[in-house]
Write a protein that holds these residues in place. Structure first.
Motif, PDB file in Angstrom:
ATOM      1  N   VAL A 386       0.868  -1.180   0.000  1.00 23.04           N
ATOM      2  CA  VAL A 386       0.000   0.000   0.000  1.00 23.04           C
ATOM      3  C   VAL A 386       0.907   1.233   0.000  1.00 23.04           C
ATOM      4  O   VAL A 386       1.708   1.420   0.904  1.00 23.04           O
ATOM      5  CB  VAL A 386      -0.936  -0.016   1.218  1.00 23.04           C
ATOM      6  CG1 VAL A 386      -1.696   1.295   1.316  1.00 23.04           C
ATOM      7  CG2 VAL A 386      -1.900  -1.189   1.110  1.00 23.04           C
ATOM      8  N   THR A 387       0.759   2.032  -1.039  1.00 26.24           N
ATOM      9  CA  THR A 387       1.734   3.084  -1.316  1.00 26.24           C
ATOM     10  C   THR A 387       1.032   4.424  -1.468  1.00 26.24           C
ATOM     11  O   THR A 387      -0.057   4.488  -2.047  1.00 26.24           O
ATOM     12  CB  THR A 387       2.477   2.717  -2.620  1.00 26.24           C
ATOM     13  OG1 THR A 387       3.070   1.428  -2.442  1.00 26.24           O
ATOM     14  CG2 THR A 387       3.562   3.726  -2.958  1.00 26.24           C
ATOM     15  N   ALA A 388       1.659   5.473  -0.958  1.00 30.02           N
ATOM     16  CA  ALA A 388       1.092   6.818  -1.142  1.00 30.02           C
ATOM     17  C   ALA A 388       2.211   7.824  -1.339  1.00 30.02           C
ATOM     18  O   ALA A 388       3.308   7.673  -0.806  1.00 30.02           O
ATOM     19  CB  ALA A 388       0.233   7.209   0.054  1.00 30.02           C
ATOM     20  N   THR A 389       1.880   8.850  -2.114  1.00 36.07           N
ATOM     21  CA  THR A 389       2.812   9.945  -2.371  1.00 36.07           C
ATOM     22  C   THR A 389       2.277  11.198  -1.687  1.00 36.07           C
ATOM     23  O   THR A 389       1.065  11.402  -1.626  1.00 36.07           O
ATOM     24  CB  THR A 389       2.916  10.155  -3.898  1.00 36.07           C
ATOM     25  OG1 THR A 389       3.431   8.943  -4.452  1.00 36.07           O
ATOM     26  CG2 THR A 389       3.866  11.266  -4.259  1.00 36.07           C
ATOM     27  N   GLY A 390       3.186  11.996  -1.156  1.00 35.13           N
ATOM     28  CA  GLY A 390       2.762  13.229  -0.487  1.00 35.13           C
ATOM     29  C   GLY A 390       3.795  14.314  -0.664  1.00 35.13           C
ATOM     30  O   GLY A 390       4.834  14.094  -1.288  1.00 35.13           O
ATOM     31  N   LYS A 391       3.525  15.486  -0.065  1.00 36.81           N
ATOM     32  CA  LYS A 391       4.444  16.605  -0.276  1.00 36.81           C
ATOM     33  C   LYS A 391       5.758  16.376   0.468  1.00 36.81           C
ATOM     34  O   LYS A 391       6.790  16.919   0.088  1.00 36.81           O
ATOM     35  CB  LYS A 391       3.789  17.933   0.117  1.00 36.81           C
ATOM     36  CG  LYS A 391       3.522  18.146   1.596  1.00 36.81           C
ATOM     37  CD  LYS A 391       2.986  19.559   1.805  1.00 36.81           C
ATOM     38  CE  LYS A 391       2.769  20.022   3.210  1.00 36.81           C
ATOM     39  NZ  LYS A 391       2.475  19.140   4.289  1.00 36.81           N
ATOM     40  N   ASP A 392       5.719  15.580   1.515  1.00 40.83           N
ATOM     41  CA  ASP A 392       6.952  15.176   2.194  1.00 40.83           C
ATOM     42  C   ASP A 392       6.727  13.784   2.780  1.00 40.83           C
ATOM     43  O   ASP A 392       5.633  13.214   2.664  1.00 40.83           O
ATOM     44  CB  ASP A 392       7.355  16.196   3.273  1.00 40.83           C
ATOM     45  CG  ASP A 392       6.224  16.450   4.266  1.00 40.83           C
ATOM     46  OD1 ASP A 392       5.311  15.601   4.373  1.00 40.83           O
ATOM     47  OD2 ASP A 392       6.257  17.504   4.926  1.00 40.83           O
ATOM     48  N   LEU A 393       7.767  13.266   3.422  1.00 35.98           N
ATOM     49  CA  LEU A 393       7.670  11.893   3.918  1.00 35.98           C
ATOM     50  C   LEU A 393       6.586  11.767   4.987  1.00 35.98           C
ATOM     51  O   LEU A 393       5.884  10.757   5.062  1.00 35.98           O
ATOM     52  CB  LEU A 393       9.024  11.447   4.466  1.00 35.98           C
ATOM     53  CG  LEU A 393      10.055  11.136   3.373  1.00 35.98           C
ATOM     54  CD1 LEU A 393      11.458  11.028   3.951  1.00 35.98           C
ATOM     55  CD2 LEU A 393       9.717   9.850   2.639  1.00 35.98           C
ATOM     56  N   LYS A 394       6.452  12.777   5.777  1.00 37.15           N
ATOM     57  CA  LYS A 394       5.461  12.730   6.854  1.00 37.15           C
ATOM     58  C   LYS A 394       4.050  12.588   6.289  1.00 37.15           C
ATOM     59  O   LYS A 394       3.259  11.760   6.740  1.00 37.15           O
ATOM     60  CB  LYS A 394       5.586  14.015   7.673  1.00 37.15           C
ATOM     61  CG  LYS A 394       5.044  13.888   9.047  1.00 37.15           C
ATOM     62  CD  LYS A 394       5.438  15.102   9.892  1.00 37.15           C
ATOM     63  CE  LYS A 394       4.973  14.866  11.296  1.00 37.15           C
ATOM     64  NZ  LYS A 394       5.898  15.312  12.300  1.00 37.15           N
ATOM     65  N   GLU A 395       3.746  13.409   5.277  1.00 34.16           N
ATOM     66  CA  GLU A 395       2.413  13.346   4.674  1.00 34.16           C
ATOM     67  C   GLU A 395       2.216  12.017   3.938  1.00 34.16           C
ATOM     68  O   GLU A 395       1.156  11.392   4.035  1.00 34.16           O
ATOM     69  CB  GLU A 395       2.216  14.519   3.700  1.00 34.16           C
ATOM     70  CG  GLU A 395       0.798  14.580   3.165  1.00 34.16           C
ATOM     71  CD  GLU A 395       0.612  15.671   2.119  1.00 34.16           C
ATOM     72  OE1 GLU A 395       0.440  16.842   2.520  1.00 34.16           O
ATOM     73  OE2 GLU A 395       0.646  15.353   0.913  1.00 34.16           O
ATOM     74  N   ALA A 396       3.247  11.583   3.222  1.00 36.03           N
ATOM     75  CA  ALA A 396       3.143  10.317   2.476  1.00 36.03           C
ATOM     76  C   ALA A 396       2.902   9.161   3.448  1.00 36.03           C
ATOM     77  O   ALA A 396       2.097   8.257   3.187  1.00 36.03           O
ATOM     78  CB  ALA A 396       4.417  10.079   1.670  1.00 36.03           C
TER      79      ALA A 396
END
Ligand code: AMP
Ligand code: GLY
Length: 425
Positions: A386-396
């Protein structure tokens, strides 16, 4: 063009997903594939080690490019089999895949060419290995020479554990012929970083860095696994580290392979440890990492077919790799509880539709199968990435953990601390 991908894990799902985005691609096959890959490719029931059948299939279907995801077929010479049949294929030949296939080979290569790595000795005689342990410093690391699904590395705290390890690997042959030779090496401490790269025989181009979590349980406890989750980029992979590795590790490795008459074409995965004395090589792999591919490929902006072809044709110097460098990705592996030791398969998976049409969220399948009635069921130890991308590692990280709740299956297990080091760094 028509593309065939060889393999059946989350890595191959990520590769297939990325290949599917190329406007140049009209049809994708995957052998043998899995339940998730079947959503982007036609899966064909041919095993990754059935070279003759793979070659026949590629000929029959007029496949334009075959991409090998897995280590076993590469080390076994699948690329040579395709090339002998005049077929285009992405991956190292057998004589170059040995970089992953034999730890003794890779250690000797690094020693010969002055590439930084842990001090070591190689043994083919268990008695000599046991004698060496008499005067060794602990902890110490034992490694089966050959492929052992990431499980052939033993970190031994004391002489007794090490003697037991030598017996397991060499005398009891727990990993078969992989333990005919073993490497005994110095224990290193530091942050681990995975760096994937494309290589065309001469030129090496680095992808975004990643950090794996290999142990089964939170806090890096429990047995080593194929990888329980990871994130990209690694905040510890600084520009300074990058400059050092380019000069002393990446290019020297590619040059060394060429000098040995084993030019490497494909992906080299550099497993690095950032020690007090600088970055050192823990291991090489001759393919994308799993789950490293799942966090790196979603942020690659290039058409991956162009990159594969540039590697094969020796013109990687003309390609500029582009990553979404101001975004980060986290992958949490959902496993079947008990992995990597003993686990059950065949549980129905629910909730996958929640990912449909949602930007920034991905579910790459590692061990799943579509039943005849069209149900998705678990079919391995590692089940989903389960993978997600975000503006930084914390958000991802927050998004990836949010998405793990969308999916339900029997014996679902995950580590809760993937990427936690980021918050603490
Ligand atoms: P490898 O398959 O060689 O990457 O080893 C698997 C894991 O064992 C690595 O990711 C490290 O966590 C650990 N390891 C391997 N070699 C060493 C070493 N020389 N010192 C400390 N840890 C090691
Ligand atoms: N995630 C480690 C590997 O692919 O070997």
């Amino acid at each position: 063009m028509k593309v065939l991908i060889v393999g059946s894990g989350g890595r191959e799902h990520a590769i297939a997903w990325k290949v599917a985005q190329s406007p140049r691609v009209e049809k994708i096959y995957c052998a043998p594939g899995n339940g998730g890959i079947a959503q982007v490719a036609e899966c064909v029931p041919i095993g990754a080690m059935e070279f003759d059948r793979l070659v026949d299939f590629a000929r029959d279907k007029e496949i334009d490019l075959t991409v090998i995801g897995m280590d076993d077929p590469l080390v076994g010479g699948v690329v040579d089999a395709f090339e002998a049949a005049g077929l285009r294929v992405f991956g190292p030949r057998k004589n170059a895949a040995i970089l992953e296939g034999s730890k003794a080979f890779s250690k000797d290569l690094m020693k010969k060419y002055g590439i930084p790595t842990a001090a070591y000795e190689t043994f083919t005689d268990p008695d000599k290995a046991l004698a060496y342990l008499e005067t060794a410093r602990f902890p110490i690391v034992l490694k089966a020479d050959g492929l052992a699904l990431g499980k052939g590395v033993l970190i031994c705290e004391n002489p007794e554990e090490a003697r037991k390890g030598v017996r397991e690997l060499m005398t009891d042959r727990k990993f078969g012929s992989a333990g005919d030779a073993i490497v005994i090496e110095e224990f290193m401490t530091g942050r681990e970083v995975s760096v994937l790269s494309f290589v065309d025989g001469n030129v090496v181009k680095i992808m975004s860095s990643a950090q794996d979590h290999k142990r089964a349980r939170d806090g890096d406890q429990g047995p080593n696994t194929g990888g329980m989750g990871n994130f990209s980029p690694s905040p510890f992979y600084t520009e300074e580290v990058d400059a050092f590795c380019k000069k002393y590790i990446y290019q020297p490795t590619v040059d060394a392979m060429k000098a040995e008459g084993r030019p490497f074409t494909g992906v080299i995965f550099f497993g690095l440890m950032l020690t007090e004395d600088g970055p050192k090589v823990l291991e090489y792999n001759a393919r994308f990492g799993d789950p490293e591919a799942q966090v790196v490929l979603p942020r690659l902006n290039n058409d991956i077919i162009d990159v594969f072809e540039a590697c094969i044709d020796g013109r990687l110097d003309q390609v500029e790799l582009e990553f979404d460098n101001d975004r980060a990705t986290v992958c949490v592996v959902l496993a079947s509880d008990g992995y990597p030791v003993a686990y059950e398969k065949g549980f129905v998976i629910e909730g996958l539709e929640a990912f449909q049409g949602r930007e920034d969220y991905y579910v790459f399948h590692s061990g799943t199968k579509l039943t005849e009635t069209g149900q998705m069921v678990t079919n391995g130890g590692r089940v989903l990435g389960v993978t997600a991308t975000g503006k930084d590692l914390k958000e991802a990280r927050a998004k990836a953990y949010e998405a793990t709740e969308w999916v339900k299956f029997g014996n679902k297990y995950m580590r809760r601390d993937i990427g936690k080091a980021i918050d603490e760094a």
